[in-house]
Design an enzyme around this catalytic site. Structure first.
Site, short mmCIF file in Angstrom:
data_model
loop_
_atom_site.label_atom_id
_atom_site.label_comp_id
_atom_site.label_asym_id
_atom_site.label_seq_id
_atom_site.Cartn_x
_atom_site.Cartn_y
_atom_site.Cartn_z
N SER A 198 0.70 -1.22 0.06
CA SER A 198 0.03 0.05 -0.03
C SER A 198 0.89 1.29 -0.13
O SER A 198 2.05 1.15 0.56
CB SER A 198 -0.79 -0.02 1.23
N TYR A 225 -1.94 -1.02 10.93
CA TYR A 225 -2.29 -1.53 9.40
C TYR A 225 -0.78 -1.29 8.70
O TYR A 225 -0.45 -2.01 8.05
CB TYR A 225 -3.44 -1.00 8.92
N LYS A 271 1.97 -3.61 6.96
CA LYS A 271 2.44 -3.76 5.49
C LYS A 271 3.83 -3.40 5.14
O LYS A 271 4.79 -4.09 4.32
CB LYS A 271 1.64 -2.48 4.57
P1 NAD Z 1 -10.81 -7.06 1.33
O1 NAD Z 1 -11.08 -7.03 2.66
O2 NAD Z 1 -12.03 -6.96 0.51
O3 NAD Z 1 -10.15 -8.48 1.04
C1 NAD Z 1 -9.20 -9.10 1.88
C2 NAD Z 1 -9.68 -10.47 2.04
O4 NAD Z 1 -8.88 -11.00 2.89
C3 NAD Z 1 -11.00 -10.68 2.72
O5 NAD Z 1 -11.87 -11.46 1.89
C4 NAD Z 1 -10.86 -11.27 4.00
O6 NAD Z 1 -11.72 -11.97 4.52
C5 NAD Z 1 -9.45 -11.92 3.68
N1 NAD Z 1 -8.67 -12.23 4.76
C6 NAD Z 1 -8.28 -11.59 5.85
N2 NAD Z 1 -7.47 -12.07 6.65
C7 NAD Z 1 -7.55 -13.33 6.27
C8 NAD Z 1 -6.90 -14.49 6.43
N3 NAD Z 1 -5.89 -14.57 7.69
N4 NAD Z 1 -7.03 -15.72 5.96
C9 NAD Z 1 -7.72 -15.78 4.77
N5 NAD Z 1 -8.41 -14.80 4.39
C10 NAD Z 1 -8.35 -13.46 5.09
O7 NAD Z 1 -9.81 -6.07 0.95
P2 NAD Z 1 -9.29 -5.44 -0.55
O8 NAD Z 1 -9.73 -3.75 -0.63
O9 NAD Z 1 -9.82 -6.30 -1.47
O10 NAD Z 1 -7.61 -5.48 -0.24
C11 NAD Z 1 -7.04 -6.50 -0.52
C12 NAD Z 1 -5.52 -6.29 -0.15
O11 NAD Z 1 -5.04 -4.88 -0.78
C13 NAD Z 1 -5.21 -6.10 1.60
O12 NAD Z 1 -4.13 -6.89 1.62
C14 NAD Z 1 -5.41 -4.70 1.55
O13 NAD Z 1 -4.49 -4.52 2.56
C15 NAD Z 1 -4.49 -4.24 0.33
N6 NAD Z 1 -4.87 -2.96 -0.19
C16 NAD Z 1 -6.10 -2.39 -0.14
C17 NAD Z 1 -6.47 -0.97 -0.36
C18 NAD Z 1 -7.78 -0.67 -0.52
O14 NAD Z 1 -7.86 0.89 -0.35
N7 NAD Z 1 -8.85 -1.42 -0.74
C19 NAD Z 1 -5.35 -0.29 -0.51
C20 NAD Z 1 -3.91 -0.78 -0.40
C21 NAD Z 1 -3.73 -2.00 -0.03
N1 UFG Z 2 -13.12 11.30 3.13
C1 UFG Z 2 -13.96 11.95 3.62
N2 UFG Z 2 -15.32 11.52 3.98
C2 UFG Z 2 -15.40 10.17 4.21
C3 UFG Z 2 -14.41 9.28 3.98
C4 UFG Z 2 -13.29 10.00 3.35
O1 UFG Z 2 -13.79 13.17 3.42
O2 UFG Z 2 -16.61 9.81 4.70
C5 UFG Z 2 -12.00 11.77 2.57
C6 UFG Z 2 -10.67 11.37 3.52
O3 UFG Z 2 -10.69 12.40 4.34
C7 UFG Z 2 -9.62 11.36 2.45
C8 UFG Z 2 -10.12 11.07 1.07
O4 UFG Z 2 -11.71 11.07 1.25
O5 UFG Z 2 -9.08 12.73 2.26
C9 UFG Z 2 -9.89 9.65 0.83
O6 UFG Z 2 -10.09 8.63 2.13
P1 UFG Z 2 -10.12 7.20 1.96
O7 UFG Z 2 -10.31 6.64 3.47
O8 UFG Z 2 -11.07 6.75 1.01
O9 UFG Z 2 -8.46 6.75 1.71
P2 UFG Z 2 -7.13 6.87 2.62
O10 UFG Z 2 -6.62 7.66 1.38
O11 UFG Z 2 -7.48 7.94 3.57
O12 UFG Z 2 -7.01 5.57 2.63
C10 UFG Z 2 -6.60 4.58 1.70
C11 UFG Z 2 -6.99 2.92 2.20
C12 UFG Z 2 -5.87 2.84 3.49
C13 UFG Z 2 -4.37 3.04 2.73
C14 UFG Z 2 -4.23 4.71 2.31
C15 UFG Z 2 -2.82 4.83 1.85
O13 UFG Z 2 -8.16 2.96 2.84
O14 UFG Z 2 -5.93 1.51 3.72
O15 UFG Z 2 -5.44 4.66 1.13
O16 UFG Z 2 -2.72 3.75 0.81
F1 UFG Z 2 -3.47 3.05 3.81
#
Ligand code: NAD
Ligand code: UFG
Length: 339
Positions: A125, A150, A154
């Site tokens: 991330s 979190y 990572k």
């Molecule tokens: P998500 O929660 O939809 O997917 C993660 C999946 O992992 C879920 O289905 C959950 O049930 C499963 N899981 C969690 N712990 C587990 C375990 N111990 N064993 C088996 N399954 C397990 O989230 P996502 O948005 O699809 O994210 C996928 C990956 O990408 C994550 O590692 C997340 O940290 C990373 N990521 C996501 C974002 C974002 O904004 N969505 C940004 C950067 C990185």
């Molecule tokens: N925001 C609002 N109102 C809301 C939700 C979000 O104004 O109800 C704003 C936040 O303040 C931020 C922007 O929208 O300025 C984006 O917020 P998100 O929560 O969607 O995303 P972030 O960038 O804060 O976080 C995401 C992932 C994290 C990851 C991070 C950096 O959720 O897991 O990007 O990769 F760590």
């Protein structure tokens, strides 16, 4: 056909990767404990592509189960998405986050070693970057100094995987640093399905649009940006998923550790997002300005130049299609995968 193991493959990003893998001629094998997802997403992948991934319900910390999977399916490459991902929750429950995210990775590496599987792609991330870096963030920007457990998981997993690769030079480890994934598959059959009140911007917006939430709270309008709201690098989940197909080709053909940003390189403000959503969907979105949210960065966006050049990948979707596709999914599934 090559089998690819997707840990956490029933989740938001994993289900979209499964579709793109099938489109590219790979077969996805999924392990997920459904802690934050539904098995319905796996069925829906079958509906979209005509091929249903093999699904194991279980925890990645269960090394015996992983061993069984590696025996039953000849796996070419692992994409490790499984993890807990809610920033705020990680501050409340640090041990759960360190246990789940780190121990899952360690069990996975052990099991891969036993099975002789050497290709590893990790869902990292942008949160691993230090908040003092100038923008845009490149893979050489400073990492660490994370502000929540979190983010540290990572960071630590990147260190663990780098160490494992150093000790096993025939391993290939690709660290993909995602920026802000939004959007959904064009069919509207799979998409983001957060439990409870969404933390992230786009699912909150789509729930305001369905009427489930009254209005969007925009956290802060006094940041030093063009309109006072924070800037992020929103990337369509389809582009992100396609980046993984390119990353597999790369990982299978190289040894070592390589890091890639997966973003668009474009920064958009929260107000840009609101406007784009309204325009793309012809929906009025009630919003109000609220105080800043603790821990938010003013700006966070990538340069994706390295992935463009080395992976031959480039994000192609627009802010409009991100907004239209998010809404298409939410409109068709107002309660996500629940009936
Ligand atoms: P998500 O929660 O939809 O997917 C993660 C999946 O992992 C879920 O289905 C959950 O049930 C499963 N899981 C969690 N712990 C587990 C375990 N111990 N064993 C088996 N399954 C397990 O989230 P996502 O948005 O699809 O994210 C996928 C990956 O990408 C994550 O590692 C997340 O940290 C990373 N990521 C996501 C974002 C974002 O904004 N969505 C940004 C950067 C990185
Ligand atoms: N925001 C609002 N109102 C809301 C939700 C979000 O104004 O109800 C704003 C936040 O303040 C931020 C922007 O929208 O300025 C984006 O917020 P998100 O929560 O969607 O995303 P972030 O960038 O804060 O976080 C995401 C992932 C994290 C990851 C991070 C950096 O959720 O897991 O990007 O990769 F760590």
């Amino acid at each position: 056909m090559q089998n690819i193991l997707l840990t956490g493959g029933a989740g938001y990003i994993g289900s979209h990767i499964a579709v793109e893998l099938i489109n590219a001629g790979y077969f996805p094998v999924i392990i997920d404990n459904l802690a934050n997802s539904s098995e319905k997403s796996v069925e829906r992948v079958g509906k979209i592509t005509g091929v249903t991934p093999k699904f194991y319900r279980g925890d990645c910390r269960d090394e015996k189960l992983l061993d069984k999977i590696f025996v039953e399916a000849q796996i070419s490459c692992v994409i490790h998405l499984a993890g807990l991902k809610a920033v705020g929750e990680s501050v409340e429950k640090p041990l759960e986050y360190y246990d789940n995210n780190l121990n899952a990775t360690i069990a996975l590496c052990r099991s891969m070693k036993k099975a002789g599987v050497k290709n590893f792609i990790f869902s990292s991330s942008a949160t691993v970057y230090n908040s003092k870096n100038p923008m845009p963030l490149s893979e050489d920007s400073v990492t660490g100094g994370c502000t929540n457990p979190y983010g540290w998981t990572k960071y630590m997993i990147e260190q663990i995987l780098s160490g494992v690769q150093k000790a096993n030079p025939d391993w290939s480890v690709t660290l993909l640093r995602y920026f802000n994934p939004v959007g959904a598959h064009k069919s509207g059959l799979i998409g983001e399905n957060p439990r409870g009140i969404p933390n992230n911007l786009m699912p909150f917006i789509t729930q305001v649009a369905t009427g489930k939430r009254e209005k969007l709270n925009i956290f802060g309008n006094d940041y030093p940006t063009k309109d006072g709201t924070c800037i992020r690098d929103y990337i369509h989940v389809l582009d992100l998923a396609k980046g993984h197909v390119k990353a597999i080709e790369y990982t299978l053909n190289h040894n070592g550790v390589e890091v890639f940003n997966l973003g668009t390189g474009q920064g958009y403000s929260v107000l840009d997002m609101v406007e784009a959503f309204q325009k793309a969907n012809n929906i009025k979105l009630p919003y109000t300005f609220a105080p800043r949210r603790a821990g938010d960065l003013t700006e966070c966006y990538s340069t994706p130049a390295k992935a463009n050049k080395i992976l031959g990948w480039k994000a192609e979707e627009t802010l409009e299609t991100m907004c239209a596709d998010s809404w298409n999914w939410q409109r068709q599934n107002p309660n996500g995968y629940e009936e």
